[in-house]
Motif scaffolding. Structure first.
Motif, PDB file in Angstrom:
ATOM      1  N   LEU A 151      -3.100   6.746   4.077  1.00 33.34           N
ATOM      2  CA  LEU A 151      -3.768   5.448   4.171  1.00 33.34           C
ATOM      3  C   LEU A 151      -3.381   4.751   5.466  1.00 33.34           C
ATOM      4  CD1 LEU A 151      -3.177   4.307   0.495  1.00 33.34           C
ATOM      5  CD2 LEU A 151      -5.407   4.865   1.496  1.00 33.34           C
ATOM      6  N   SER A 177       0.244   9.503   1.687  1.00 34.20           N
ATOM      7  CA  SER A 177      -1.049   9.032   1.187  1.00 34.20           C
ATOM      8  C   SER A 177      -2.144   9.126   2.243  1.00 34.20           C
ATOM      9  CB  SER A 177      -0.927   7.580   0.712  1.00 34.20           C
ATOM     10  OG  SER A 177      -0.665   6.709   1.814  1.00 34.20           O
ATOM     11  N   ASP A 188      -9.816   2.014   3.528  1.00 39.54           N
ATOM     12  CA  ASP A 188      -8.788   2.594   2.673  1.00 39.54           C
ATOM     13  C   ASP A 188      -9.179   2.398   1.219  1.00 39.54           C
ATOM     14  OD1 ASP A 188      -7.070   3.496   4.649  1.00 39.54           O
ATOM     15  OD2 ASP A 188      -5.772   1.720   4.592  1.00 39.54           O
ATOM     16  N   PHE A 233      -0.313   4.496  -8.534  1.00 40.87           N
ATOM     17  CA  PHE A 233      -1.339   5.024  -7.641  1.00 40.87           C
ATOM     18  C   PHE A 233      -1.434   6.532  -7.818  1.00 40.87           C
ATOM     19  CE2 PHE A 233      -0.059   1.055  -5.518  1.00 40.87           C
ATOM     20  CZ  PHE A 233      -1.292   0.461  -5.357  1.00 40.87           C
ATOM     21  N   SER A 250      -8.873   7.653   3.174  1.00 44.50           N
ATOM     22  CA  SER A 250      -8.926   6.773   4.358  1.00 44.50           C
ATOM     23  C   SER A 250      -9.867   7.385   5.386  1.00 44.50           C
ATOM     24  CB  SER A 250      -7.518   6.588   4.960  1.00 44.50           C
ATOM     25  OG  SER A 250      -7.533   5.630   6.007  1.00 44.50           O
ATOM     26  N   ALA A 298      -5.782   8.823  -2.965  1.00 44.38           N
ATOM     27  CA  ALA A 298      -5.997   7.969  -1.794  1.00 44.38           C
ATOM     28  C   ALA A 298      -7.030   8.592  -0.875  1.00 44.38           C
ATOM     29  CB  ALA A 298      -4.684   7.746  -1.048  1.00 44.38           C
ATOM     30  N   ALA A 339      -7.522   3.375  -2.698  1.00 41.29           N
ATOM     31  CA  ALA A 339      -6.475   3.962  -3.526  1.00 41.29           C
ATOM     32  C   ALA A 339      -6.885   3.826  -4.985  1.00 41.29           C
ATOM     33  CB  ALA A 339      -5.130   3.271  -3.283  1.00 41.29           C
ATOM     34  N   TRP A 344       0.851  -1.190   0.000  1.00 41.47           N
ATOM     35  CA  TRP A 344       0.000   0.000   0.000  1.00 41.47           C
ATOM     36  C   TRP A 344       0.892   1.247   0.000  1.00 41.47           C
ATOM     37  CZ3 TRP A 344      -5.301   0.524  -0.219  1.00 41.47           C
ATOM     38  CH2 TRP A 344      -6.058  -0.647  -0.101  1.00 41.47           C
TER      39      TRP A 344
END
Length: 345
Positions: A72, A70, A322, A337, A342, A340, A324, A61
């Motif tokens: 995440l 990110s 999460d 990626f 979360s 993102a 992405a 990830w």
């Protein structure tokens, strides 16, 4: 009298993929529907996408995207093998690949050759949960077989997901509605619902699945477990455009009839979701723009189209969700990626 013992909700840790707008375009062994090549709707593009989604399991990830954290919760941890690939409509470009006399369309054959679970580099390696969109369902066949193509696509979905006493579907689901072809299943304590073109669709002879959806959520998600919905149309400007008499086109500012689905249809779906723990809605329809946004209090996600390489990677546990957004890179199996999201649950 003693209270009946309640069954505890199963633990949840589900990793899966979502893609939309495959637009399989072959109409013969080596030719495409008009404009498909110019738009990038080629078999080579689908193979590039298949290679990328097959490579996801075992990657990490992302901790950073474009040089920024990110955010995440799973950042830096190994990505589990996805439980499945869920599709958000437009599996084919022209109603499965139209022919003058009823018969299996070449576009549906092409789609199945890439997006039925299999082995090797040319097939998705995970169970595939099919979803239909306007390109699959809106076109009429040549008289007197006006509904043949719709029936062909709906049959494909049903045969892949609806088991009976006498028949074991390749990717069986828990609850299948024959009238609307909506269906649902569970991964641990996560409830997932496929609504096809959109929840409540009654166009082109379709039967609304909202009564079924209300009963499904009451039966399988009344305990407050997280619910995820999939359909083709979204709440973005393209999905919600109306006819503009002055401009003589459909656009976000028009006051005329809705192009795809109406304000009333969206309100009907939202009303059906009331009092249930819907943690995310995934859709397609608009091709080039990755989207993460919120409407009516719901977090909504849309990767770029499959034929452009796009997909969403999702992990939902008992405590966090999460997401992405990603697309296939230039080399086979490369994953890039781009966005993102979360949140705590």
């Amino acid at each position: 009298m003693p209270l009946l013992a309640q069954t505890p909700r199963p633990a949840t840790d589900a990793t899966f993929l979502f893609s939309c707008d495959v637009h399989a375009c072959l109409v013969s062994a080596d030719s495409l529907s008009p404009n498909c090549a110019d738009e990038g709707k080629t078999d080579a593009a689908l193979l590039r996408h298949v290679a990328a989604v097959n490579a996801v399991g075992g990657l990490v990830w992302p901790a950073e995207i474009d040089g920024k954290p990110s955010g995440l919760a799973s950042a830096g941890t190994r990505i589990a093998t996805p439980l499945g690939l869920v599709l958000g409509g437009d599996m084919t470009d022209d109603g499965g690949g139209q022919v003058k006399v009823p018969g299996e369309g070449r576009q549906l054959q092409q789609f199945a050759s890439r997006y039925q679970q299999g082995t090797g580099p040319d097939r998705v390696h995970y169970p595939v949960y099919n979803g239909l969109g306007n390109h699959d369902l809106d076109q009429d066949g040549a008289p007197p077989h006006l509904d043949w193509y719709r029936r062909e696509l709906r049959d494909y979905v049903e045969l892949n997901h609806r088991s009976t006493v006498f028949y074991k579907a390749p990717v069986p689901v828990t609850n299948y509605d024959i009238d609307s072809d909506n269906y649902s299943w569970d991964w641990g304590g996560l409830h997932l619902v496929q609504l096809q073109r959109f929840g409540g669709d009654d166009t082109k002879g379709a039967i609304s699945g909202l009564p079924w959806l209300q009963q499904d959520l009451s039966t399988y998600a009344a305990d407050g477990r997280p619910v995820v919905l999939f359909q083709h149309y979204g709440w973005d400007q393209f999905s919600t455009e109306h006819w503009d008499p002055a401009a003589k086109t459909f656009d976000p500012h028009g006051a005329g009839p809705a192009h795809w689905w109406s304000d009333e249809e969206r309100a009907g779906l939202i009303a059906t979701l009331k009092n249930h723990n819907v943690v995310g809605i995934f859709h397609g329809h608009e091709h080039p723009t990755p989207m993460i946004y919120n409407r009516e209090g719901y977090d909504i996600f849309k990767p770029i189209a499959t034929f452009l390489g796009g997909f969403a990677l999702v992990r939902i546990t008992d405590t966090v969700m999460d997401v992405a957004l990603a697309h296939a890179g230039q080399s086979p199996g490369d994953v890039v990626f781009t966005h993102a999201f979360s949140k705590r649950l």
